[in-house]
Design an enzyme around this catalytic site. Structure first.
Site, short mmCIF file in Angstrom:
data_model
loop_
_atom_site.label_atom_id
_atom_site.label_comp_id
_atom_site.label_asym_id
_atom_site.label_seq_id
_atom_site.Cartn_x
_atom_site.Cartn_y
_atom_site.Cartn_z
N ASP A 127 0.81 -1.23 0.00
CA ASP A 127 0.00 0.00 0.00
C ASP A 127 0.84 1.27 0.00
OD1 ASP A 127 -2.55 1.44 0.26
OD2 ASP A 127 -1.64 2.11 2.13
N ASP A 180 -7.89 4.58 5.93
CA ASP A 180 -6.61 4.97 5.32
C ASP A 180 -6.00 6.13 6.11
OD1 ASP A 180 -4.41 5.04 3.72
OD2 ASP A 180 -5.43 5.73 1.92
O1 DOR Z 1 -2.95 9.25 0.57
C1 DOR Z 1 -2.28 8.26 0.82
N1 DOR Z 1 -1.40 8.25 1.85
N2 DOR Z 1 -2.42 7.18 0.05
C2 DOR Z 1 -1.59 6.12 0.16
O2 DOR Z 1 -1.77 5.19 -0.56
C3 DOR Z 1 -0.49 6.14 1.14
C4 DOR Z 1 -0.77 7.06 2.25
C5 DOR Z 1 0.43 7.35 3.09
O3 DOR Z 1 1.15 6.41 3.48
O4 DOR Z 1 0.64 8.51 3.45
ZN ZN Z 2 -2.96 3.56 2.78
#
Ligand code: DOR
Ligand code: ZN
Length: 428
Positions: free
Chosen positions: A151, A304
């Protein structure tokens, strides 16, 4: 410690029922559920008019430890989880070092001991999440990884993803895919559409996500791997997940609260707290996501939670990192935007915040039962308050929801029978 939760509405996300009952906890376990339980020694938690839910689990969280403790660490991240009503989180491996071997997984598990929320680490698919070399996936599983993901980065090489999925299928753990074709997304800063044109920012087309969703569904079918699609955000992705499910494939999907509550318009004014990957999309996409949540095509709501320090977000839009924090606003956004609007019933919302993610990660529980572990979240559906980033437990404050009034907040969290949050205060 004995606790008696009095007068609450017990939520059963499996049978999709609600029932006003008391619930008694002793030594970390649920020992009784029924009408009018009394117990002299137990501490009473008054829950009249409140929903008593199996503890929520956020399966997409960035705890940033090891390596980026200035953004968040396991202590602050689990405090934010407990405040947000989450008794457990699954954490992504894009730390420094990347959680691509058993020792990093063991380190995370050791650091998570005694924290106010449980932590389930996710191991990397490829070494350094660089997409070039497989990790020792069996070692990761043995050390406690509950799933595999790169991810933050897509696995661009289809052959690599194919091999990774073959191993994951053998180990019977899901692959969580960050769907982004970099040759389409390349250098984009926000959703490609009228607002990106107006702001003069390079756009990320919906196809950047959808091309990878299509590829990964195809590869999951070919390998028999359990595929979980992280943070999907477009009409086309929802449609492909629907079709995959109709065909009986082992495909599940999640969305973040920001993707059903905000559109690309939130970026206006070059608001870096609305810069996230995948980007905030159009109203049509938001509608498709709500529809997917309603009819169960989207299994999971996961935040997230991606903390970044103030100085990192306090930059020109193109230089600011992607991501927003979500643990402490998720329940409020779900109740305000999905439950109070009639899109999801309370049991359906809890299924997407608890039961379904547990099932996907192969974890037991997800419903309240006598003899079960007392992981419990109590939600006051009528409590109305304005989001105040300054009061959050997360080390980082990068939320686009500051100042937004939400109705429906978690008011108590019990993790393993320990009251870790009550009346929106952490219990030390
Ligand atoms: O917006 C995001 N932040 N999308 C991701 O896939 C990773 C994440 C991050 O680790 O900051
Ligand atoms: Zn993520």
């Amino acid at each position: 410690m004995r606790y008696l939760i009095k007068g609450g509405i017990i939520v059963d996300p499996v049978k999709e029922t609600l029932a006003q009952q008391d619930l008694l906890i002793d030594q970390g376990l649920i020992v009784n559920i029924g009408a009018d339980i009394s117990d002299q020694e137990a501490k009473v938690i008054e829950a009249t008019g409140r929903y008593v839910c199996p503890g929520l689990l956020d399966m997409h969280v960035h705890l940033r430890e090891p390596g980026y403790e200035y953004k968040e660490d396991i202590a602050s991240g689990t405090r934010a989880a407990a405040m947000g009503g989450f008794t457990a989180v699954a954490c992504m491996p894009n730390t420094n070092p990347v959680a691509d071997n058993g020792s990093v997984i063991s380190y995370i598990l050791q650091r998570a001991q005694g924290m106010p929320s449980k932590v389930y680490p996710i191991g990397a698919l490829t070494k350094g999440s660089a997409g070039k070399e497989l990790t020792e996936m069996a070692d990761l599983k043995e050390s406690g990884a509950v799933a595999f993901s790169d991810d933050g980065q897509p696995v661009m090489d289809a052959g690599m993803m194919y091999r990774v999925m073959q191993y994951a299928a053998m180990l019977d753990l899901p692959v969580i895919s960050h769907c982004e074709d970099l040759s389409l997304a390349g250098g984009g800063l926000m959703h490609e559409g009228p607002i990106s044109a107006m702001l003069g920012l390079k756009g990320i087309p919906a196809a950047a996500e959808e091309a990878m969703v299509a590829r990964d569904i195809l590869l999951a079918e070919a390998t028999g791997c359990k595929l979980h699609l992280a943070h999907i955000s477009t009409v086309g992705s929802v449609r492909m997940v629907r079709q995959a499910k109709e065909r009986g494939l082992k495909v599940t999907a999640e969305v973040g609260p920001h993707h059903f509550t905000l559109t690309e318009e939130a970026v206006q004014g070059f608001n870096t707290n609305a810069k996230v990957n995948p980007p905030l999309r159009s109203m049509k996409d938001v509608e498709a996501i709500k529809e997917g949540l309603k009819d169960g095509v989207i299994d999971v709501i996961a935040t997230d939670h991606a903390p970044h320090a103030f100085h990192e977000k306090d930059a020109e839009f193109q230089y600011a990192p992607n991501g927003l924090i979500g643990l402490e606003t998720a329940v409020g956004l779900v109740f305000t935007e999905l439950v109070h609007t009639g899109i999801l019933s309370v049991p359906q919302a809890v299924a997407r915040l608890c039961t379904n993610p547990r099932k996907i990660l192969g974890l037991p529980g997800g419903f309240l039962d006598i003899g079960g572990v007392a992981d419990i979240t109590i939600i006051d559906p009528e409590l109305s308050d304005v989001v105040d980033p300054g009061k959050m437990q997360s080390k980082s404050k990068n939320t686009p929801f500051g100042g937004r009034r939400l109705t429906g907040w978690p008011v108590a969290t019990l993790c393993g029978g320990v009251l870790v949050m009550e009346n929106r205060q952490l219990q030390e």
